[in-house]
Write a protein that holds these residues in place. Structure first.
Motif, PDB file in Angstrom:
ATOM      1  N   SER A 115      28.833  -8.485  43.439  1.00 32.20           N
ATOM      2  CA  SER A 115      28.072  -8.015  44.602  1.00 32.20           C
ATOM      3  C   SER A 115      28.728  -6.819  45.285  1.00 32.20           C
ATOM      4  N   GLU A 116      30.048  -6.820  45.381  1.00 32.14           N
ATOM      5  CA  GLU A 116      30.724  -5.699  46.033  1.00 32.14           C
ATOM      6  C   GLU A 116      30.542  -4.413  45.241  1.00 32.14           C
ATOM      7  N   ALA A 117      30.735  -4.503  43.918  1.00 35.89           N
ATOM      8  CA  ALA A 117      30.565  -3.317  43.073  1.00 35.89           C
ATOM      9  C   ALA A 117      29.117  -2.841  43.096  1.00 35.89           C
ATOM     10  N   ILE A 118      28.174  -3.769  43.066  1.00 41.70           N
ATOM     11  CA  ILE A 118      26.758  -3.393  43.108  1.00 41.70           C
ATOM     12  C   ILE A 118      26.417  -2.721  44.426  1.00 41.70           C
ATOM     13  N   GLY A 119      26.895  -3.306  45.531  1.00 40.71           N
ATOM     14  CA  GLY A 119      26.591  -2.746  46.842  1.00 40.71           C
ATOM     15  C   GLY A 119      27.160  -1.354  47.042  1.00 40.71           C
ATOM     16  N   ILE A 120      28.377  -1.151  46.557  1.00 39.37           N
ATOM     17  CA  ILE A 120      29.046   0.143  46.777  1.00 39.37           C
ATOM     18  C   ILE A 120      28.568   1.202  45.795  1.00 39.37           C
ATOM     19  N   HIS A 121      28.583   0.859  44.514  1.00 40.26           N
ATOM     20  CA  HIS A 121      28.360   1.881  43.476  1.00 40.26           C
ATOM     21  C   HIS A 121      26.896   1.991  43.034  1.00 40.26           C
ATOM     22  N   LEU A 122      26.176   0.884  43.019  1.00 40.17           N
ATOM     23  CA  LEU A 122      24.797   0.939  42.531  1.00 40.17           C
ATOM     24  C   LEU A 122      23.805   1.195  43.659  1.00 40.17           C
ATOM     25  N   LEU A 123      23.921   0.424  44.740  1.00 39.72           N
ATOM     26  CA  LEU A 123      22.999   0.565  45.856  1.00 39.72           C
ATOM     27  C   LEU A 123      23.468   1.586  46.886  1.00 39.72           C
ATOM     28  N   GLY A 124      24.758   1.845  46.916  1.00 40.96           N
ATOM     29  CA  GLY A 124      25.290   2.854  47.833  1.00 40.96           C
ATOM     30  C   GLY A 124      25.249   2.454  49.290  1.00 40.96           C
ATOM     31  N   ASP A 125      25.304   1.146  49.561  1.00 40.39           N
ATOM     32  CA  ASP A 125      25.276   0.681  50.951  1.00 40.39           C
ATOM     33  C   ASP A 125      26.027  -0.647  51.030  1.00 40.39           C
ATOM     34  N   ILE A 126      27.164  -0.635  51.715  1.00 43.11           N
ATOM     35  CA  ILE A 126      27.985  -1.851  51.773  1.00 43.11           C
ATOM     36  C   ILE A 126      27.307  -2.951  52.591  1.00 43.11           C
ATOM     37  N   ARG A 127      26.296  -2.607  53.370  1.00 43.04           N
ATOM     38  CA  ARG A 127      25.602  -3.621  54.156  1.00 43.04           C
ATOM     39  C   ARG A 127      24.797  -4.580  53.294  1.00 43.04           C
ATOM     40  N   THR A 128      24.584  -4.231  52.030  1.00 44.19           N
ATOM     41  CA  THR A 128      23.835  -5.118  51.138  1.00 44.19           C
ATOM     42  C   THR A 128      24.704  -6.224  50.546  1.00 44.19           C
ATOM     43  N   ILE A 129      26.023  -6.089  50.637  1.00 45.41           N
ATOM     44  CA  ILE A 129      26.927  -7.034  49.969  1.00 45.41           C
ATOM     45  C   ILE A 129      26.767  -8.462  50.478  1.00 45.41           C
ATOM     46  N   PRO A 130      26.786  -8.721  51.800  1.00 50.06           N
ATOM     47  CA  PRO A 130      26.605 -10.114  52.255  1.00 50.06           C
ATOM     48  C   PRO A 130      25.281 -10.725  51.816  1.00 50.06           C
ATOM     49  N   SER A 131      24.225  -9.944  51.846  1.00 50.66           N
ATOM     50  CA  SER A 131      22.913 -10.467  51.438  1.00 50.66           C
ATOM     51  C   SER A 131      22.896 -10.827  49.956  1.00 50.66           C
ATOM     52  N   LEU A 132      23.531  -9.999  49.128  1.00 52.69           N
ATOM     53  CA  LEU A 132      23.596 -10.300  47.698  1.00 52.69           C
ATOM     54  C   LEU A 132      24.355 -11.594  47.450  1.00 52.69           C
ATOM     55  N   ARG A 133      25.417 -11.816  48.194  1.00 53.54           N
ATOM     56  CA  ARG A 133      26.199 -13.043  48.013  1.00 53.54           C
ATOM     57  C   ARG A 133      25.422 -14.277  48.455  1.00 53.54           C
ATOM     58  N   VAL A 134      24.656 -14.135  49.520  1.00 51.31           N
ATOM     59  CA  VAL A 134      23.814 -15.254  49.961  1.00 51.31           C
ATOM     60  C   VAL A 134      22.760 -15.578  48.911  1.00 51.31           C
ATOM     61  N   LEU A 135      22.123 -14.548  48.377  1.00 50.94           N
ATOM     62  CA  LEU A 135      21.069 -14.766  47.387  1.00 50.94           C
ATOM     63  C   LEU A 135      21.612 -15.337  46.085  1.00 50.94           C
ATOM     64  N   ALA A 136      22.864 -15.028  45.767  1.00 49.29           N
ATOM     65  CA  ALA A 136      23.458 -15.584  44.545  1.00 49.29           C
ATOM     66  C   ALA A 136      23.439 -17.105  44.571  1.00 49.29           C
ATOM     67  N   GLY A 137      23.621 -17.679  45.757  1.00 44.15           N
ATOM     68  CA  GLY A 137      23.635 -19.128  45.867  1.00 44.15           C
ATOM     69  C   GLY A 137      22.305 -19.790  45.596  1.00 44.15           C
ATOM     70  N   SER A 138      21.224 -19.032  45.664  1.00 48.02           N
ATOM     71  CA  SER A 138      19.893 -19.614  45.443  1.00 48.02           C
ATOM     72  C   SER A 138      19.479 -19.602  43.978  1.00 48.02           C
ATOM     73  N   LEU A 139      20.208 -18.901  43.117  1.00 46.66           N
ATOM     74  CA  LEU A 139      19.781 -18.744  41.724  1.00 46.66           C
ATOM     75  C   LEU A 139      19.754 -20.056  40.938  1.00 46.66           C
ATOM     76  N   PRO A 140      20.764 -20.941  41.062  1.00 47.66           N
ATOM     77  CA  PRO A 140      20.643 -22.227  40.345  1.00 47.66           C
ATOM     78  C   PRO A 140      19.431 -23.036  40.790  1.00 47.66           C
TER      79      PRO A 140
END
Length: 213
Positions: A115-140
């Motif tokens: 999530s950190e690498a995606i937020g910084i390098h792919l999406l270009g916005d560190i504010r997306t990192i917490p949301s990505l981590r929250v959503l990861a928990g819903s995948l199972p």
């Protein structure tokens, strides 16, 4: 004839529910857009683009597999006794659940760790990192729910899928609206968290309801 009538009833029910949910989703998205603004919706869109790919990996065709395998097991059990048919369905669903856990947990771990690498390098916005981590928990939960939804379709009980979809949307809207009222004043990042967090919790509730049904 009876199976044909059941098929058309199920198809009409699903179509009606999907149209209703589409209308509700559009209306709710309008509300969310008004609450978080254009910048907030842009942030949510960035997060959901990654989340959509993650969901595809997490489910990995488990719904279709569950439909096909349970339908086949059900048709074969009609010429066998009830005990053998039930045992066959249990074996099929144990395999589908194991498959969904493998891909759901795997996708969650990958998204959370990256999530950190995606937020910084792919999406270009560190504010997306917490949301990505929250959503990861819903995948199972999403993966398991997909397997159970396939089971309901395969055994011709699609009305249960309709109940689950409506309940999930209700929980999502309620939690997201409450979250926006509480956290939106703190900034765009927290507003985005409220939106994705409501959806993540709703997915967990959907899994619980699927299991109960």
């Amino acid at each position: 004839m009876q199976n044909g009538q059941r098929f058309f009833r199920n198809a009409a029910l699903l179509a009606g529910v999907q149209l209703f949910l589409r209308f509700v989703t559009v209306s709710f998205n309008t509300y969310v857009s008004a609450k978080v603004g254009a910048e907030g919706m842009g942030l949510v869109t960035l997060v959901m683009s990654v989340y959509g790919l993650s969901v595809t990996v997490a489910t990995s065709g488990v719904n279709l597999a569950a439909v096909r395998l349970t339908a086949r097991a059900l048709s074969e059990s009609e010429v066998e006794d009830f005990a053998h048919g039930s045992a066959r369905l249990r074996r099929v669903m144990r395999g589908c659940i194991a498959y969904s856990l493998l891909f759901g947990i795997g996708a969650a771990l990958i998204l959370f760790s990256a999530s950190e690498a995606i937020g910084i390098h792919l999406l270009g916005d560190i504010r997306t990192i917490p949301s990505l981590r929250v959503l990861a928990g819903s995948l199972p939960a999403i993966s398991l729910s997909s397997a159970l939804a396939g089971y309901f379709t395969g055994v011709r009980r699609v009305y249960k899928n309709a109940i689950i979809s409506v309940a999930e949307q209700f929980v999502k809207i309620t939690l997201t609206a409450c979250g926006l009222m509480l956290f939106a004043p703190a900034g765009i990042e927290y507003a985005c968290l409220a939106v994705v967090g409501g959806g993540a919790v709703a997915e967990g509730g959907s899994l619980l309801l699927s299991w109960l049904l």
